[in-house]
Motif scaffolding. Sequence first.
Motif, mmCIF file in Angstrom:
data_model
loop_
_atom_site.group_PDB
_atom_site.id
_atom_site.type_symbol
_atom_site.label_atom_id
_atom_site.label_comp_id
_atom_site.label_asym_id
_atom_site.label_seq_id
_atom_site.Cartn_x
_atom_site.Cartn_y
_atom_site.Cartn_z
ATOM 1 N N GLN A 1 52.918 40.985 35.751
ATOM 2 C CA GLN A 1 54.282 40.991 35.240
ATOM 3 C C GLN A 1 54.922 39.608 35.391
ATOM 4 O OE1 GLN A 1 55.525 44.409 37.739
ATOM 5 N NE2 GLN A 1 56.235 45.362 35.828
ATOM 6 N N ILE B 1 59.371 43.425 31.123
ATOM 7 C CA ILE B 1 59.110 44.172 32.361
ATOM 8 C C ILE B 1 60.079 45.338 32.549
ATOM 9 C CG2 ILE B 1 58.011 42.259 33.577
ATOM 10 C CD1 ILE B 1 60.724 41.726 34.951
ATOM 11 N N GLY B 2 60.907 45.629 31.550
ATOM 12 C CA GLY B 2 61.846 46.742 31.667
ATOM 13 C C GLY B 2 63.059 46.450 32.519
ATOM 14 N N ARG B 3 63.257 45.181 32.873
ATOM 15 C CA ARG B 3 64.387 44.776 33.717
ATOM 16 C C ARG B 3 64.913 43.434 33.232
ATOM 17 N NH1 ARG B 3 61.284 45.445 39.459
ATOM 18 N NH2 ARG B 3 63.186 44.538 40.333
ATOM 19 N N ASP B 4 66.192 43.166 33.491
ATOM 20 C CA ASP B 4 66.745 41.847 33.216
ATOM 21 C C ASP B 4 66.134 40.840 34.184
ATOM 22 O OD1 ASP B 4 68.392 43.009 31.346
ATOM 23 O OD2 ASP B 4 70.241 42.799 32.502
ATOM 24 N N TRP B 5 65.943 39.610 33.713
ATOM 25 C CA TRP B 5 65.471 38.562 34.616
ATOM 26 C C TRP B 5 66.008 37.203 34.180
ATOM 27 C CZ3 TRP B 5 62.627 34.908 32.029
ATOM 28 C CH2 TRP B 5 61.912 35.312 30.884
ATOM 29 N N GLU C 1 66.048 47.943 38.297
ATOM 30 C CA GLU C 1 65.906 48.756 37.102
ATOM 31 C C GLU C 1 67.274 49.348 36.743
ATOM 32 O OE1 GLU C 1 63.034 51.668 38.114
ATOM 33 O OE2 GLU C 1 61.352 50.261 38.186
ATOM 34 N N THR D 1 66.511 41.536 27.188
ATOM 35 C CA THR D 1 66.000 42.551 26.253
ATOM 36 C C THR D 1 65.266 43.667 26.974
ATOM 37 O OG1 THR D 1 63.846 41.478 25.929
ATOM 38 C CG2 THR D 1 65.672 40.741 24.510
ATOM 39 N N GLN D 2 64.790 43.395 28.187
ATOM 40 C CA GLN D 2 64.011 44.331 28.998
ATOM 41 C C GLN D 2 62.693 44.729 28.320
ATOM 42 O OE1 GLN D 2 66.690 47.533 30.164
ATOM 43 N NE2 GLN D 2 68.102 46.099 31.141
ATOM 44 N N SER D 3 62.254 43.889 27.382
ATOM 45 C CA SER D 3 61.027 44.200 26.654
ATOM 46 C C SER D 3 59.764 43.719 27.367
ATOM 47 C CB SER D 3 61.079 43.576 25.253
ATOM 48 O OG SER D 3 61.196 42.156 25.336
#
Length: 329
Positions: free
Chosen positions: A21, A111-115, A69, A107-109
């Motif tokens: 990830q 890892i499914g989380r903001d970074w 998350e 976009t969370q595309s």
Amino acid sequence: MELHVIQRSANAFQQGLAGRQIQAVAERAFGPGAEVRSATELGGGMYNTTYRIDLAGREEPVVLRVAPEPARQFRSEQELMRAEYASAPWLAPIAELMPRVLAADFTQSVIGRDWMIQSFLPGTPAPHLLGSYAKATHSAFFRQMGEITAAVHAVAGRWFGPVTGPGHARWSEAVVTSLHLIAEDVECCGLDAADLRKAADAAQAGAQVLDEVTVPRLLTGDLWTVNTMLTEGAPVPTICGVLDMDRTWWGDPEADWTMRMARAKQDARTAFFDSYGRPADTEAGAWRRHVYEVRHLGALRLERHRLDNEAGVRDSYPAVALELSELTP
């Protein structure tokens, strides 16, 4: 990739990333040729998960910050990373002390989380270094803290409330809304929030006093010792960096966590007001501070619950009751 992580339980609020990830994040930020040599999870923070990243071909390390998350975020703490990103232009007066944003993805595309990836600030975290200085020199640290806070508070906005909105025309509306959101989160945790509801009612009843505050000022949210970096080898503790400005909002400077902490003890921290200035001491201002203290205590109740600090949660109730006694006849 060398991956160094902090061992956490499966139920812990902060959850780390797998090596693949982290590599995927690096490729999104720097292109498909990016290669992560090492990733080291950093402690200290209690909300986002943070890594020092060393990349092949890049001399300086970078910092990767990953938001919880979405389902794990309280309503009163939603999308804090997005708030920090939106705050950056408003924090220009202290930009030289802050890390630069190198990349961000909401976009969370991946890892499914903001970074967010930021530049690596030099220095040593203040909690690790401040205690090595003689107590007599600590006033220099707090005096600089006052200068930084004053520079942030000098920035005026267009509404009260979260930097990213929704905005409120009146300060009372922002305060009451915030108290209700915190109360809802407390109740969702299975805890009693009747005291916070009473405080919201008292704030609504005293809206005229709250609305004496007419200019929205930028608030740091939670700036204090833990969010600062110190210069190694300086003769007195010297702030060289400011981190994690993700709780910024628009409001009354007296509502800022920094002001609360500056007033908490009569010790070296009183030097804060030598540089910040000494706010006028009025009956209305004192009443508003009781409202703000309930808000702080409500937020602390949530944080303590998140950290499984049951004693701290229990202690929050008599503390709120004491503030309520000052708010209600």
